[in-house]
Design a protein around this motif. Sequence first.
Motif, PDB file in Angstrom:
ATOM      1  N   ALA A   9       0.835  -1.213   0.000  1.00 48.61           N
ATOM      2  CA  ALA A   9       0.000   0.000   0.000  1.00 48.61           C
ATOM      3  C   ALA A   9       0.862   1.253   0.000  1.00 48.61           C
ATOM      4  CB  ALA A   9      -0.941  -0.004   1.197  1.00 48.61           C
ATOM      5  N   THR A  10       2.040   1.167   0.600  1.00 48.74           N
ATOM      6  CA  THR A  10       2.913   2.344   0.675  1.00 48.74           C
ATOM      7  C   THR A  10       3.433   2.772  -0.688  1.00 48.74           C
ATOM      8  OG1 THR A  10       4.861   0.984   1.106  1.00 48.74           O
ATOM      9  CG2 THR A  10       3.651   1.783   3.025  1.00 48.74           C
ATOM     10  N   ILE A  11       3.421   1.860  -1.658  1.00 50.18           N
ATOM     11  CA  ILE A  11       3.870   2.220  -3.009  1.00 50.18           C
ATOM     12  C   ILE A  11       2.712   2.253  -4.005  1.00 50.18           C
ATOM     13  CG2 ILE A  11       6.257   1.471  -2.686  1.00 50.18           C
ATOM     14  CD1 ILE A  11       5.538  -1.140  -4.107  1.00 50.18           C
ATOM     15  N   GLY A  12       1.490   2.219  -3.469  1.00 47.10           N
ATOM     16  CA  GLY A  12       0.321   2.378  -4.318  1.00 47.10           C
ATOM     17  C   GLY A  12      -0.196   1.117  -4.972  1.00 47.10           C
ATOM     18  N   LEU A  13       0.246  -0.051  -4.499  1.00 40.40           N
ATOM     19  CA  LEU A  13      -0.253  -1.307  -5.069  1.00 40.40           C
ATOM     20  C   LEU A  13      -1.361  -1.878  -4.200  1.00 40.40           C
ATOM     21  CD1 LEU A  13       3.065  -3.087  -6.107  1.00 40.40           C
ATOM     22  CD2 LEU A  13       1.455  -1.870  -7.561  1.00 40.40           C
ATOM     23  N   GLU A  14      -2.287  -2.550  -4.834  1.00 37.47           N
ATOM     24  CA  GLU A  14      -3.374  -3.198  -4.119  1.00 37.47           C
ATOM     25  C   GLU A  14      -3.323  -4.690  -4.393  1.00 37.47           C
ATOM     26  OE1 GLU A  14      -8.215  -3.305  -4.348  1.00 37.47           O
ATOM     27  OE2 GLU A  14      -7.199  -1.420  -4.785  1.00 37.47           O
ATOM     28  N   ILE A  15      -3.429  -5.488  -3.348  1.00 36.07           N
ATOM     29  CA  ILE A  15      -3.402  -6.942  -3.480  1.00 36.07           C
ATOM     30  C   ILE A  15      -4.814  -7.425  -3.814  1.00 36.07           C
ATOM     31  CG2 ILE A  15      -3.011  -9.136  -2.278  1.00 36.07           C
ATOM     32  CD1 ILE A  15      -0.448  -7.615  -2.772  1.00 36.07           C
ATOM     33  N   ALA A  16      -4.915  -8.283  -4.800  1.00 36.21           N
ATOM     34  CA  ALA A  16      -6.197  -8.882  -5.172  1.00 36.21           C
ATOM     35  C   ALA A  16      -6.031 -10.392  -5.176  1.00 36.21           C
ATOM     36  CB  ALA A  16      -6.625  -8.397  -6.549  1.00 36.21           C
ATOM     37  N   VAL A  17      -7.103 -11.085  -4.938  1.00 31.47           N
ATOM     38  CA  VAL A  17      -7.090 -12.545  -4.979  1.00 31.47           C
ATOM     39  C   VAL A  17      -7.903 -13.007  -6.176  1.00 31.47           C
ATOM     40  CG1 VAL A  17      -6.716 -12.851  -2.500  1.00 31.47           C
ATOM     41  CG2 VAL A  17      -9.034 -12.663  -3.374  1.00 31.47           C
ATOM     42  N   SER A  18      -7.688 -14.230  -6.593  1.00 31.60           N
ATOM     43  CA  SER A  18      -8.378 -14.726  -7.788  1.00 31.60           C
ATOM     44  C   SER A  18      -9.894 -14.682  -7.633  1.00 31.60           C
ATOM     45  CB  SER A  18      -7.905 -16.145  -8.121  1.00 31.60           C
ATOM     46  OG  SER A  18      -8.195 -17.030  -7.061  1.00 31.60           O
ATOM     47  N   ASP A  19     -10.384 -14.826  -6.419  1.00 29.78           N
ATOM     48  CA  ASP A  19     -11.826 -14.763  -6.179  1.00 29.78           C
ATOM     49  C   ASP A  19     -12.413 -13.419  -6.641  1.00 29.78           C
ATOM     50  OD1 ASP A  19     -12.488 -17.276  -4.367  1.00 29.78           O
ATOM     51  OD2 ASP A  19     -10.618 -16.422  -3.624  1.00 29.78           O
ATOM     52  N   ASP A  20     -11.604 -12.368  -6.550  1.00 31.47           N
ATOM     53  CA  ASP A  20     -12.048 -11.038  -6.984  1.00 31.47           C
ATOM     54  C   ASP A  20     -12.334 -10.992  -8.484  1.00 31.47           C
ATOM     55  OD1 ASP A  20     -11.614 -10.233  -4.362  1.00 31.47           O
ATOM     56  OD2 ASP A  20      -9.659  -9.323  -4.795  1.00 31.47           O
ATOM     57  N   PHE A  21     -11.793 -11.943  -9.226  1.00 28.80           N
ATOM     58  CA  PHE A  21     -11.941 -11.971 -10.680  1.00 28.80           C
ATOM     59  C   PHE A  21     -12.813 -13.137 -11.150  1.00 28.80           C
ATOM     60  CE2 PHE A  21      -7.924  -9.986  -9.588  1.00 28.80           C
ATOM     61  CZ  PHE A  21      -8.090  -8.745 -10.184  1.00 28.80           C
ATOM     62  N   GLY A  22     -13.520 -13.756 -10.207  1.00 31.88           N
ATOM     63  CA  GLY A  22     -14.436 -14.833 -10.563  1.00 31.88           C
ATOM     64  C   GLY A  22     -13.823 -16.219 -10.626  1.00 31.88           C
ATOM     65  N   VAL A  23     -12.572 -16.370 -10.195  1.00 30.01           N
ATOM     66  CA  VAL A  23     -11.917 -17.684 -10.189  1.00 30.01           C
ATOM     67  C   VAL A  23     -11.734 -18.102  -8.729  1.00 30.01           C
ATOM     68  CG1 VAL A  23      -9.865 -18.991 -10.839  1.00 30.01           C
ATOM     69  CG2 VAL A  23     -10.687 -17.156 -12.318  1.00 30.01           C
ATOM     70  N   PRO A  24     -12.472 -19.125  -8.283  1.00 34.88           N
ATOM     71  CA  PRO A  24     -12.353 -19.550  -6.883  1.00 34.88           C
ATOM     72  C   PRO A  24     -10.911 -19.938  -6.536  1.00 34.88           C
ATOM     73  CG  PRO A  24     -14.157 -20.704  -7.986  1.00 34.88           C
ATOM     74  CD  PRO A  24     -13.398 -19.956  -9.038  1.00 34.88           C
ATOM     75  N   SER A  25     -10.469 -19.542  -5.359  1.00 33.29           N
ATOM     76  CA  SER A  25      -9.092 -19.852  -4.951  1.00 33.29           C
ATOM     77  C   SER A  25      -8.846 -21.356  -4.893  1.00 33.29           C
ATOM     78  CB  SER A  25      -8.767 -19.196  -3.611  1.00 33.29           C
ATOM     79  OG  SER A  25      -9.676 -19.622  -2.613  1.00 33.29           O
ATOM     80  N   GLN A  26      -9.900 -22.147  -4.685  1.00 37.50           N
ATOM     81  CA  GLN A  26      -9.740 -23.604  -4.658  1.00 37.50           C
ATOM     82  C   GLN A  26      -9.405 -24.147  -6.039  1.00 37.50           C
ATOM     83  OE1 GLN A  26     -12.475 -21.991  -3.597  1.00 37.50           O
ATOM     84  NE2 GLN A  26     -12.634 -22.386  -1.410  1.00 37.50           N
ATOM     85  N   ALA A  27      -9.610 -23.363  -7.083  1.00 41.13           N
ATOM     86  CA  ALA A  27      -9.372 -23.822  -8.457  1.00 41.13           C
ATOM     87  C   ALA A  27      -8.035 -23.350  -9.024  1.00 41.13           C
ATOM     88  CB  ALA A  27     -10.505 -23.344  -9.362  1.00 41.13           C
ATOM     89  N   LYS A  28      -7.197 -22.721  -8.217  1.00 40.36           N
ATOM     90  CA  LYS A  28      -5.976 -22.117  -8.765  1.00 40.36           C
ATOM     91  C   LYS A  28      -5.035 -23.132  -9.419  1.00 40.36           C
ATOM     92  CE  LYS A  28      -3.977 -21.871  -4.204  1.00 40.36           C
ATOM     93  NZ  LYS A  28      -4.011 -21.013  -3.068  1.00 40.36           N
ATOM     94  N   GLU A  29      -4.927 -24.327  -8.873  1.00 42.94           N
ATOM     95  CA  GLU A  29      -4.054 -25.337  -9.481  1.00 42.94           C
ATOM     96  C   GLU A  29      -4.624 -25.801 -10.823  1.00 42.94           C
ATOM     97  OE1 GLU A  29      -1.673 -29.443  -8.394  1.00 42.94           O
ATOM     98  OE2 GLU A  29      -3.273 -28.779  -7.077  1.00 42.94           O
ATOM     99  N   ALA A  30      -5.930 -26.024 -10.873  1.00 50.59           N
ATOM    100  CA  ALA A  30      -6.565 -26.436 -12.124  1.00 50.59           C
ATOM    101  C   ALA A  30      -6.408 -25.367 -13.191  1.00 50.59           C
ATOM    102  CB  ALA A  30      -8.043 -26.732 -11.885  1.00 50.59           C
ATOM    103  N   VAL A  31      -6.544 -24.110 -12.814  1.00 48.26           N
ATOM    104  CA  VAL A  31      -6.387 -23.012 -13.763  1.00 48.26           C
ATOM    105  C   VAL A  31      -4.946 -22.949 -14.263  1.00 48.26           C
ATOM    106  CG1 VAL A  31      -6.443 -20.492 -14.014  1.00 48.26           C
ATOM    107  CG2 VAL A  31      -8.309 -21.674 -12.851  1.00 48.26           C
ATOM    108  N   ALA A  32      -3.982 -23.142 -13.363  1.00 49.27           N
ATOM    109  CA  ALA A  32      -2.573 -23.118 -13.765  1.00 49.27           C
ATOM    110  C   ALA A  32      -2.269 -24.221 -14.778  1.00 49.27           C
ATOM    111  CB  ALA A  32      -1.674 -23.261 -12.536  1.00 49.27           C
ATOM    112  N   PHE A  33      -2.767 -25.430 -14.539  1.00 53.15           N
ATOM    113  CA  PHE A  33      -2.533 -26.524 -15.482  1.00 53.15           C
ATOM    114  C   PHE A  33      -3.254 -26.287 -16.801  1.00 53.15           C
ATOM    115  CE2 PHE A  33      -0.872 -28.912 -11.851  1.00 53.15           C
ATOM    116  CZ  PHE A  33       0.241 -29.478 -12.445  1.00 53.15           C
ATOM    117  N   ALA A  34      -4.437 -25.699 -16.744  1.00 54.35           N
ATOM    118  CA  ALA A  34      -5.163 -25.385 -17.979  1.00 54.35           C
ATOM    119  C   ALA A  34      -4.382 -24.359 -18.802  1.00 54.35           C
ATOM    120  CB  ALA A  34      -6.549 -24.853 -17.651  1.00 54.35           C
TER     121      ALA A  34
END
Length: 66
Positions: A9-34
């Motif tokens: 935040a001190t350098i103006g960046l915001e952390i987002a998670v995949s859930d914020d973009f409609g991809v459930p965090s439980q699916a991150k490995e499947a998305v990476a392999f896809a």
Amino acid sequence: MQMLADETATIGLEIAVSDDFGVPSQAKEAVAFALLAYQTWRRQPSNIPSATGAKRPAILGKISYA
């Protein structure tokens, strides 16, 4: 996550998670392999030499027709 958010935040960046973009965090490995499969199918390199230390970009995986 909160520690990262506080530090960036001190350098103006915001952390987002995949859930914020409609991809459930439980699916991150499947998305990476896809993504890797998609790149391999299109004969595109999937590695990032500057991050991995590889000598050159490389197509990861192999498509077999048997």
